[in-house]
Design a protein around this motif. Structure first.
Motif, short mmCIF file in Angstrom:
data_model
loop_
_atom_site.label_atom_id
_atom_site.label_comp_id
_atom_site.label_asym_id
_atom_site.label_seq_id
_atom_site.Cartn_x
_atom_site.Cartn_y
_atom_site.Cartn_z
N ALA A 161 0.83 -1.21 0.00
CA ALA A 161 0.00 0.00 0.00
C ALA A 161 0.86 1.26 0.00
O ALA A 161 0.54 2.24 -0.68
CB ALA A 161 -0.93 -0.01 1.21
N ASN A 162 1.95 1.26 0.75
CA ASN A 162 2.84 2.43 0.78
C ASN A 162 3.45 2.70 -0.59
O ASN A 162 3.59 3.86 -1.00
CB ASN A 162 3.95 2.22 1.81
CG ASN A 162 3.43 2.22 3.24
OD1 ASN A 162 2.33 2.67 3.50
ND2 ASN A 162 4.23 1.72 4.16
N ASN A 163 3.84 1.65 -1.30
CA ASN A 163 4.54 1.81 -2.57
C ASN A 163 3.62 2.18 -3.72
O ASN A 163 4.05 2.88 -4.66
CB ASN A 163 5.30 0.53 -2.91
CG ASN A 163 6.41 0.22 -1.91
OD1 ASN A 163 6.92 1.14 -1.26
ND2 ASN A 163 6.78 -1.03 -1.78
N HIS A 164 2.38 1.73 -3.68
CA HIS A 164 1.51 1.89 -4.85
C HIS A 164 0.24 2.70 -4.59
O HIS A 164 -0.41 3.12 -5.55
CB HIS A 164 1.12 0.50 -5.39
CG HIS A 164 2.29 -0.35 -5.76
ND1 HIS A 164 3.03 -0.14 -6.90
CD2 HIS A 164 2.87 -1.40 -5.12
CE1 HIS A 164 4.01 -1.03 -6.96
NE2 HIS A 164 3.94 -1.82 -5.90
N ILE A 165 -0.14 2.92 -3.34
CA ILE A 165 -1.36 3.65 -3.05
C ILE A 165 -1.05 4.99 -2.40
O ILE A 165 -1.55 6.03 -2.80
CB ILE A 165 -2.30 2.82 -2.13
CG1 ILE A 165 -2.71 1.53 -2.86
CG2 ILE A 165 -3.53 3.63 -1.75
CD1 ILE A 165 -3.57 0.62 -2.01
#
Length: 525
Positions: free
Chosen positions: A193-197
């Motif tokens: 989630a941190n990397n893509h959202i």
């Protein structure tokens, strides 16, 4: 003069109630010039003030002398431009009327006081900065505020595909020995989630338009031009430009805010007309702009108030231990209906992969994440992969009863209802007819009539007494002759009493036969 004297008398009265060992810091616009002559005032001020002392300045120094305070802005040598706290609109008059006062005992902790001319605050006052150094015991506090992921980005196909690909890759590379450890599984969801959202960003107020921000940047540049002007005429020109831009910023901000309120009102109207209750609640909450707080003291078993967070946590801990540790079955509802009868046909096998995926699919969206900060949308983005990741944890719990400690933790939120929030038991007693696993229905309202629902006799008797008491407080009386009671397949035959008068009752038998409607209370003045 009497108003000023009353102000300083009230301020002195407040200061007299402060404990002797506490540090006192007072800052604000006193509209008082104290000058640079500290004759007979060495314990109150220094010699680095501006101008001459005025009547307001004398009242301020007298108050400081009485309460052992020091005027910080007069203690440190600075250039004249770094001492000024107020500039007149025509840029001709400059004074030092904003002050920071500190306890004389803590004078050594004050290292510096000067203005911050570059701070663009849209005011004719300069921002005043003080540097303090305190040697106090450090108290480590846990940061309970967590940043929430912007799960709305999962509606974008590219973002959703990148997130699910990251989950699948992590699931394939996840070692077998770490599959039953929740911290590692949680870290997979959080990292993806941190990397893509990313997180929800709240850098600026959403109602401020780009045009207003452009004007703010221009005003900031004009403020810098005032501070760097070399000549008097250049400074006056920059000041006029800054004043004009300041008015334009305020006018544009008012228009933006008015436009935002109108748009929210239109959204609320549309949500109401299309029966979208969630959107309606959200828009009304934005219009109200008031945070809902339920913070108030609660009472323990002995009736004593617990006001601090630690004391309240202990009260809730003891309450839930007593509430949830009852294993003798006495806490079960004694209504003898089929819904609460023992059921021996429940499957006891561990849920399969398909069942776990189906359960993940049925999770409700737009719900707050738990302590682990894993939102339901992060699981629902790819139910199959999510099921593969959490299945080892479920199998381990099913086999040996081991549940990760973090999954045992929860957040207690007191939701205001028709009861006293200071009473833990009052909150627990709000029990009605249960719908599904969470919601419950306590009453049905029809204009001035109300239909009360309950599972058992004690719960209904308590509600009857409560509603009768509340009604009498506001001058309403319950019409006993029009109040009826109905029991559905109940064995308890004790009569319901209202003001010591038994109510007329009707019973629904096992075949569903009934000749009256539900109980209804009609109020009269």
């Amino acid at each position: 003069m009497s108003i000023k004297e009353d102000f300083y008398n009230n301020l002195s009265s407040v200061l007299s109630s402060v404990r002797k060992g506490d540090i006192v810091i007072i800052l604000g616009d006193f509209n008082a010039q104290v000058g640079n002559d500290n004759t007979s005032l060495q314990n109150v001020m220094g010699v680095h003030g501006i101008g001459r002392i005025t009547e307001n300045g004398r009242m301020l120094t007298e108050m400081c002398a009485t309460n052992n305070l020091v005027i910080g802005g007069t203690l440190f040598p600075h250039k004249h431009i770094h001492k000024v706290t107020w500039v007149s609109p025509d840029s001709h008059t400059e004074n030092q009327i904003d002050h920071i006062l500190i306890s004389k005992k803590w004078r050594g902790s004050l290292l510096d006081v000067k203005n911050k001319r570059g701070a663009d605050i849209g005011s004719d006052h300069h921002l005043i900065l003080a540097t303090l150094r305190l040697k106090v015991a450090a108290v480590k506090r846990e940061n309970k505020q967590t940043r929430r992921h912007n799960v709305s980005q999962l509606k974008v196909a590219e973002v959703a595909n990148a997130y699910t690909d990251a989950l699948k890759s992590a699931e394939r590379n996840n070692p077998g020995e770490s599959r039953d450890h929740w911290p590692g599984i949680k870290n997979i969801f959080i990292t993806a989630a941190n990397n893509h959202i990313g997180y929800i960003k709240t850098n600026r107020k959403e109602w401020i338009s780009d045009e207003t921000w452009n004007l703010i940047q221009q005003r900031k540049a004009a403020k810098a031009a005032i501070n760097t002007a070399r000549t008097r005429s250049a400074k006056l020109d920059s000041q006029r430009k800054h004043n004009l831009l300041n008015r334009m910023v305020k006018r544009s901000a008012r228009c933006d805010k008015r436009r935002r309120i109108e748009n929210i009102a239109k959204e609320a109207q549309a949500a109401s007309e299309t029966h979208r209750s969630r959107d309606l609640y959200k828009t009304v909450k934005q219009l109200a702009n008031r945070p809902s707080t339920t913070s108030k003291p609660i009472r323990d078993e002995n009736g004593s108030l617990a006001s601090s967070s630690n004391d309240q946590l202990k009260v809730w801990e003891n309450f839930y231990k007593n509430l949830l540790s009852n294993t003798d079955g006495s806490s079960n509802l004694q209504c003898n209906c089929a819904r609460h009868a023992d059921n021996d046909s429940v499957r006891t096998q561990c849920p399969s992969m398909k069942e776990i995926a189906d359960a993940i699919t049925t999770l409700k969206a737009n719900k707050a994440p738990g302590i682990d900060n894993v939102a339901p949308e992060l699981l629902k983005a790819d139910p199959i992969t999510s099921a593969k990741l959490v299945q080892p944890i479920i199998e381990r719990f099913w086999s040996d009863g081991h549940l990760p400690g973090e999954l045992k933790e929860g957040v207690i939120i007191k939701i205001p209802k028709k009861c006293d929030l200071s009473q833990c038991q009052a909150l627990a007693n709000q029990r009605g007819i249960t719908w599904g696993l969470r919601g419950s229905l306590n009453d049905l309202d029809y204009a001035d009539d109300i239909c009360i629902l309950a599972h058992n006799y004690d719960d209904m008797a308590r509600k009857l007494k409560s509603i009768s008491t509340l009604a009498s407080k506001v001058g309403l009386n319950i019409n006993v002759s029009k109040t009826k009671a109905m029991r559905i397949n109940a064995n308890n035959t004790r009569p319901f009493l209202l003001n010591s008068t038994p109510l007329e009752e009707h019973v629904i038998n096992e075949n569903g036969e009934v000749n009256r409607e539900f109980i209804a209370y009609e109020f009269s003045h």
